[in-house]
Scaffold this motif. Structure first.
Motif, short mmCIF file in Angstrom:
data_model
loop_
_atom_site.label_atom_id
_atom_site.label_comp_id
_atom_site.label_asym_id
_atom_site.label_seq_id
_atom_site.Cartn_x
_atom_site.Cartn_y
_atom_site.Cartn_z
N GLU A 18 -33.78 -26.30 5.04
CA GLU A 18 -34.82 -25.37 3.89
C GLU A 18 -34.67 -23.73 4.39
OE1 GLU A 18 -39.25 -25.76 2.55
OE2 GLU A 18 -39.61 -25.40 4.95
N ARG A 19 -34.86 -23.72 5.77
CA ARG A 19 -34.17 -22.70 6.17
C ARG A 19 -32.45 -22.30 5.86
NH1 ARG A 19 -36.35 -24.41 10.85
NH2 ARG A 19 -38.88 -24.55 10.76
N LEU A 20 -31.72 -23.28 5.25
CA LEU A 20 -30.24 -22.06 5.17
C LEU A 20 -30.34 -21.78 3.82
CD1 LEU A 20 -28.69 -25.52 4.56
CD2 LEU A 20 -28.62 -23.68 6.66
N PRO A 21 -29.78 -19.94 4.09
CA PRO A 21 -29.28 -18.96 3.27
C PRO A 21 -29.37 -19.41 1.66
CG PRO A 21 -28.42 -18.60 5.03
CD PRO A 21 -28.34 -19.91 6.00
N LEU A 22 -30.39 -19.46 0.97
CA LEU A 22 -30.04 -19.51 -0.41
C LEU A 22 -30.01 -20.67 -0.65
CD1 LEU A 22 -26.73 -17.63 -1.37
CD2 LEU A 22 -29.24 -16.89 -1.87
N SER A 23 -30.91 -21.59 0.58
CA SER A 23 -31.65 -23.16 0.30
C SER A 23 -32.08 -23.16 -0.86
CB SER A 23 -31.71 -23.33 1.37
OG SER A 23 -31.92 -25.20 0.88
N PRO A 24 -32.39 -23.99 -1.65
CA PRO A 24 -33.48 -24.66 -3.26
C PRO A 24 -34.18 -25.87 -2.22
CG PRO A 24 -30.91 -25.65 -3.65
CD PRO A 24 -30.87 -25.26 -1.98
N VAL A 25 -33.97 -26.12 -1.19
CA VAL A 25 -34.67 -27.22 -1.30
C VAL A 25 -36.22 -27.04 0.22
CG1 VAL A 25 -35.34 -28.91 0.59
CG2 VAL A 25 -32.48 -28.25 -0.37
N ARG A 26 -36.65 -27.76 -0.28
CA ARG A 26 -38.29 -27.10 -0.03
C ARG A 26 -38.64 -28.46 0.46
NH1 ARG A 26 -36.27 -23.25 0.41
NH2 ARG A 26 -36.96 -21.67 -1.34
N VAL A 27 -39.08 -28.59 1.98
CA VAL A 27 -39.82 -30.00 2.10
C VAL A 27 -40.92 -29.21 2.30
CG1 VAL A 27 -40.18 -31.05 4.74
CG2 VAL A 27 -37.72 -29.92 4.01
N GLY A 28 -41.66 -30.70 1.43
CA GLY A 28 -43.18 -31.42 1.60
C GLY A 28 -43.89 -31.88 2.56
N ASP A 29 -44.54 -32.87 1.96
CA ASP A 29 -45.54 -33.27 2.83
C ASP A 29 -44.98 -34.71 3.54
OD1 ASP A 29 -48.26 -32.25 2.89
OD2 ASP A 29 -49.23 -33.46 1.27
N ILE A 30 -44.69 -35.14 4.89
CA ILE A 30 -44.29 -36.52 5.25
C ILE A 30 -45.14 -36.92 5.76
CG2 ILE A 30 -42.44 -36.55 7.38
CD1 ILE A 30 -41.40 -33.67 7.15
N TYR A 31 -44.72 -38.68 5.35
CA TYR A 31 -45.89 -39.78 5.43
C TYR A 31 -44.77 -41.01 6.99
CZ TYR A 31 -48.55 -37.63 2.47
OH TYR A 31 -49.50 -36.61 1.54
N GLN A 32 -45.63 -41.35 7.18
CA GLN A 32 -45.60 -42.44 7.85
C GLN A 32 -45.60 -43.95 7.60
OE1 GLN A 32 -44.81 -41.45 12.06
NE2 GLN A 32 -42.77 -41.37 12.42
N ARG A 33 -45.06 -44.88 6.55
CA ARG A 33 -46.26 -46.35 6.72
C ARG A 33 -45.87 -47.23 7.60
NH1 ARG A 33 -47.24 -46.97 0.92
NH2 ARG A 33 -45.73 -45.33 0.78
N TYR A 34 -46.80 -47.61 7.83
CA TYR A 34 -46.88 -49.23 9.29
C TYR A 34 -47.15 -49.97 8.49
CZ TYR A 34 -46.77 -45.02 12.47
OH TYR A 34 -46.01 -43.93 13.26
N SER A 35 -46.89 -51.09 8.72
CA SER A 35 -46.85 -52.14 8.42
C SER A 35 -47.25 -53.34 10.07
CB SER A 35 -46.32 -52.63 7.22
OG SER A 35 -45.12 -53.59 7.76
#
Length: 94
Positions: free
Chosen positions: A46-63
């Motif tokens: 996300e921090r790369l110059p001119l990067s269009p990527v945005r990181v949202g929520d991160i989840y972990q699903r446990y089973s």
């Protein structure tokens, strides 16, 4: 490796005076904090110059599964779920 991790986790919990309640673990959990390099590297993207990527929520699903008869070693899995977007090409969908 999984049994080593399980044993280490149990020792850490016992060292803090608590008993592991593995039946409470299965479900979808939102990640609030981590030091895991593989997860932190997503934010580098996300921090790369001119990067269009945005990181949202991160989840972990446990089973977890219990062997027939309720005795024996339990097994389970962890699934990482990362919400990424490429604004303005995507729209946030909670």
């Amino acid at each position: 490796v999984a049994s080593d991790f399980r044993a280490l986790s149990q020792r850490l919990i016992e060292a803090k005076g608590a008993k592991a309640e593995l039946d409470l673990l299965p479900g979808l959990w939102r990640l609030e904090y981590t030091t895991a390099p593989d997860v932190l590297s997503l934010f580098d993207l996300e921090r790369l110059p001119l990067s269009p990527v945005r990181v949202g929520d991160i989840y972990q699903r446990y089973s977890a599964t219990t062997p027939e008869g309720g005795s024996g070693e339990r097994s389970g899995s962890v699934e990482n779920i990362v919400k990424l977007s490429l604004p303005p090409f995507t729209v946030a969908n909670d």
